[in-house]
Design an enzyme around this catalytic site. Structure first.
Site, mmCIF file in Angstrom:
data_model
loop_
_atom_site.group_PDB
_atom_site.id
_atom_site.type_symbol
_atom_site.label_atom_id
_atom_site.label_comp_id
_atom_site.label_asym_id
_atom_site.label_seq_id
_atom_site.Cartn_x
_atom_site.Cartn_y
_atom_site.Cartn_z
ATOM 1 N N THR A 231 0.941 -1.222 0.045
ATOM 2 C CA THR A 231 0.013 0.073 -0.013
ATOM 3 C C THR A 231 0.763 1.210 0.009
ATOM 4 O OG1 THR A 231 -1.859 -1.172 1.118
ATOM 5 C CG2 THR A 231 -1.908 1.385 1.298
ATOM 6 N N HIS A 234 2.634 1.806 -3.466
ATOM 7 C CA HIS A 234 1.363 2.168 -4.495
ATOM 8 C C HIS A 234 1.350 3.444 -4.088
ATOM 9 C CE1 HIS A 234 -2.556 2.036 -6.371
ATOM 10 N NE2 HIS A 234 -2.976 3.270 -5.891
ATOM 11 N N GLU A 235 1.073 4.150 -2.863
ATOM 12 C CA GLU A 235 0.961 5.556 -2.593
ATOM 13 C C GLU A 235 1.902 6.535 -2.780
ATOM 14 O OE1 GLU A 235 -1.842 6.574 -2.267
ATOM 15 O OE2 GLU A 235 -2.921 4.734 -1.540
ATOM 16 N N HIS A 238 2.200 7.155 -6.341
ATOM 17 C CA HIS A 238 1.420 8.570 -6.677
ATOM 18 C C HIS A 238 2.152 9.858 -6.077
ATOM 19 C CE1 HIS A 238 -2.018 6.830 -7.862
ATOM 20 N NE2 HIS A 238 -2.597 6.095 -6.715
ATOM 21 N N ASP A 257 -2.504 6.305 -18.353
ATOM 22 C CA ASP A 257 -1.796 6.741 -17.144
ATOM 23 C C ASP A 257 -0.588 7.694 -17.558
ATOM 24 O OD1 ASP A 257 -0.273 4.729 -18.385
ATOM 25 O OD2 ASP A 257 0.252 3.571 -16.651
#
Length: 683
Positions: A231, A234-235, A238, A257
């Site tokens: 997680t 993934h973040e 970003h 994307d």
């Protein structure tokens, strides 16, 4: 007097965290990320955010097309602060659980995770090392040692995506400066939310990522199917400007994307799919569901692509250019801190300019990313009666320190702490001394300043702010010897490193340095670097242990020498001749690794420019690009990001004039300048 813009909170919990208190709420079973919700909210609330995001995407496109100059050729080391905000004791995750998350980030971003070999054969050649590593910060914003972890017990039972966890006032913990730290908040999230990030370009005080405590790391409260630390991977993707792999168009096939080597796909994948999963006519290989930017469970995601790494590189060279460059206690990167000037940039698309008016008072104007403040031609009056051009330096976002000499020849100082001017809007702090000419200031770390002046005996003097007090005293200076002509130059290429250059009475260039333990060649000694110089030196550091110095010679031409980490080039006392007939002082700036831009005034009073691109001087070894104008001051230049230059001079009407390069063209035109108003006596 000097307090950090952010709070370094002591542990509100039990030191190392962890402990009993009953089971945490169940971990969601389907990945849900609120990054796009935050992005859309910021787009709706802030036109400035929308403009900055456009600039960031334009830069990413340049890199994808091979037209961006990569500034970081090695590994970027990013200091991390983890803010643990807990309601029940079980949510107060342990230091060991936090360490396990840092280990996952390092494996995933360096492509050393063992499960990358599970990538299906058609996609395996696309997997890539992002060349980014993470470590818990060792230095807090106030300069004190830190574990990189802070804790707070809160009465809030769960947080959402409204950024409340990022503010002490709403039950969370305040962010540390975004230019120096990756902020990660670990907390209890509600509504089935696993985490969210803020894309680059948003507000500094909410910058970072938020992770559900039971999806954080690999031990402790970490629970399947989000128990492998992905997680946060993934973040943080970003945070480094990666989009969801399906392009966030629902389940359609029209989204993107903005990465060329990820297949188009029709919406997120969840769970642990089998290969292939075909959508949007992307057979036979189908979706790249094992990519970290899809929605699958932790055991099913294990790769970034080369195209995604290019986007991350553009982000690190652009909106996150300051991160991993020595602040936060760890990293070395491509861009050392800027040495002092009347013009300073402390963030992307941010400029602050200081001038003296005809009344010899200090005046200020700023570009905030959308408009000039207080107006295009207006200035903010800041008081004082000054006898030197102001010198400004920034050691963090929203932080400015300005130095001038007064009518009594003493050094004076004022500062902006992010919310107010100190000691007052029009007041100054007296720092003593009897100074000749302009001071020079440099910062090599958070809450650290070093200031150099020439005394009335023409010797060099030094004082410093160590985070709590001025050394050697409030009004005292260390004598550093020498008999100096003109003004000194100071630069830093890393933490606890200073290099100072002066011109001696024989007009040769001289050098001394601080290596973290002692001055070389001695406290009052200098290394002679040769030459016969008609200008003060201008020095630039574009990387660790790299220095470039420019002067004007007796023939009016520009001359250059450099330190490559082992020796001076072209020789110990030699210089490279770069041509031209220059009037006055030289200006030089670097916006990337192995990139230099130099500005001079010609005999026709016009502005001229040349650049080093890593391989050759442009437009030629002894040629210059004419940028026009009729200039009555030396040029002042600054860069707030790769391929971005802002240059300022005064015109024949006494006003401040400006031109900028965005990487493709000069504005307002090739030989035009923007009038920014004022009646300027010194700049």
């Amino acid at each position: 007097m000097r307090t950090s813009n952010t709070k370094h909170m002591p542990d509100d919990g039990d030191g190392n965290g962890g402990g009993g208190g009953g089971p945490a709420p169940a971990t969601p079973q389907v990945r849900r990320c609120a990054t796009m919700d935050v992005h859309r909210r910021l787009l709706n609330d802030s036109p400035a955010y929308a403009r900055v995001r456009d600039d960031i995407e334009n830069m990413a496109l340049l890199y994808q097309e091979g037209r961006g100059m990569v500034g970081r050729t090695g590994v970027t080391h990013i200091p991390v602060v983890v803010h643990v905000v807990w309601n029940t004791a079980a949510q107060n995750i342990s230091d060991e659980q936090i360490a396990s998350q840092i280990e996952v980030l390092n494996r995933d971003f360096r492509r050393t995770n063992s499960d990358v070999d599970s990538t299906p054969a058609p996609f395996l050649p696309f997997t890539a090392d992002a060349r980014v590593e993470f470590a818990l910060a060792t230095v807090a914003p106030d300069g004190t040692p830190t574990s990189g972890i802070e804790r707070r017990q809160t009465s809030v039972t769960s947080f959402g995506a409204d950024d409340a966890v990022k503010s002490h006032a709403t039950g969370g913990l305040d962010a540390w400066p975004a230019a120096s730290y990756l902020n990660i908040w670990a907390c209890q999230l509600g509504g089935g939310l696993l985490g969210y990030a803020q894309f680059p370009g948003g507000p500094d005080d909410t910058d970072g990522v938020v992770i559900l405590q039971s999806a954080f790391g690999t031990i402790g409260t970490a629970a399947p199917p989000f128990h492998l630390g992905r997680t946060a991977t993934h973040e943080v993707g970003h945070w480094l400007n990666l989009n969801h792999i399906w392009g966030d168009d629902g389940t359609g096939c029209a989204g993107t994307d903005n990465v060329d080597d990820t297949p188009n796909q029709g919406g997120p994948n969840t769970g642990q799919p089998s290969f292939p999963q075909v959508s949007c006519n992307n057979g036979p290989d189908g979706d790249m569901f094992m990519n970290y930017m899809d929605y699958v469970d932790d055991p099913a995601m294990f790769m970034f692509t080369e195209g995604q790494v290019t986007r991350m590189q553009a982000c690190l060279d652009g909106p996150r250019a300051a991160i991993g460059t020595g602040g936060g206690g760890g990293g070395t990167g491509a861009t050392p801190r800027q040495n002092s000037s009347p013009v300073v940039a402390w963030g992307a698309d941010r400029l602050d300019i200081f001038v003296l008016g005809t009344d010899r008072a200090l005046y200020h104007k700023a570009w905030d990313g959308a408009a000039w403040q207080p107006s295009v031609t207006g200035f903010e009056a800041q008081g004082g009666i000054c006898t030197s051009a102001p010198q400004a330096v920034a050691w963090g976002p929203g932080r400015l320190d300005i130095f001038v000499t007064g009518t009594d020849s003493a050094l004076y100082h004022k500062w902006w702490n992010g919310s107010a001017w100190g000691p007052s809007d029009t007041g100054f702090e007296a720092l003593g001394g009897l100074c000749t000419g302009e001071p020079r200031a440099v910062s090599w770390g958070a809450n650290r300043l070093d200031v150099f002046v020439v005394g009335t005996d023409r010797a060099l003097y030094h004082k410093w702010w160590g985070g709590t007090a001025w050394g050697p005293s409030l009004t005292g200076f260390d004598a550093m010897g020498g008999v100096c002509l003109g003004q000194p130059e100071a630069v830093s290429w890393g933490p606890d490193r200073l290099d100072v250059f002066v011109i001696g009475t024989d007009r040769a260039l001289y050098h001394k340095w601080w290596d973290g333990a002692a001055w070389g060649t001695a406290l009052a000694g200098y290394e002679r670097l040769g030459g016969v110089c008609l200008s003060s030196p201008k020095a630039v550091a574009w990387g660790a242990n790299r220095l470039d110095v420019f002067v004007v010679g007796t023939d009016g031409a520009l001359y250059h020498k450099w330190w490559d980490g082992a020796q001076w080039g072209p020789s110990m006392d030699g210089f490279e001749r770069l041509g031209g007939v220059c009037v006055g002082e030289v200006e030089a700036v670097s916006w990337a690794h192995n990139r230099l831009d130099v500005f001079v005034i010609g005999t026709d009073s016009a502005l001229y420019h040349k650049a080093w691109d890593g391989a050759a001087w442009a437009p030629s070894p002894d040629g210059f690009e004419r940028l026009g104008g009729v200039c009555t001051s030396r040029p002042r230049a600054v860069s707030w990001g790769p391929d971005r230059l802002d240059v300022f001079v005064t015109g024949t009407n006494g006003a401040l004039c400006h031109k900028a390069c965005d990487g493709t063209a000069w504005s307002p035109s090739g030989d035009g300048l923007e009038d920014l108003g004022g009646m300027i006596a010194q700049f």
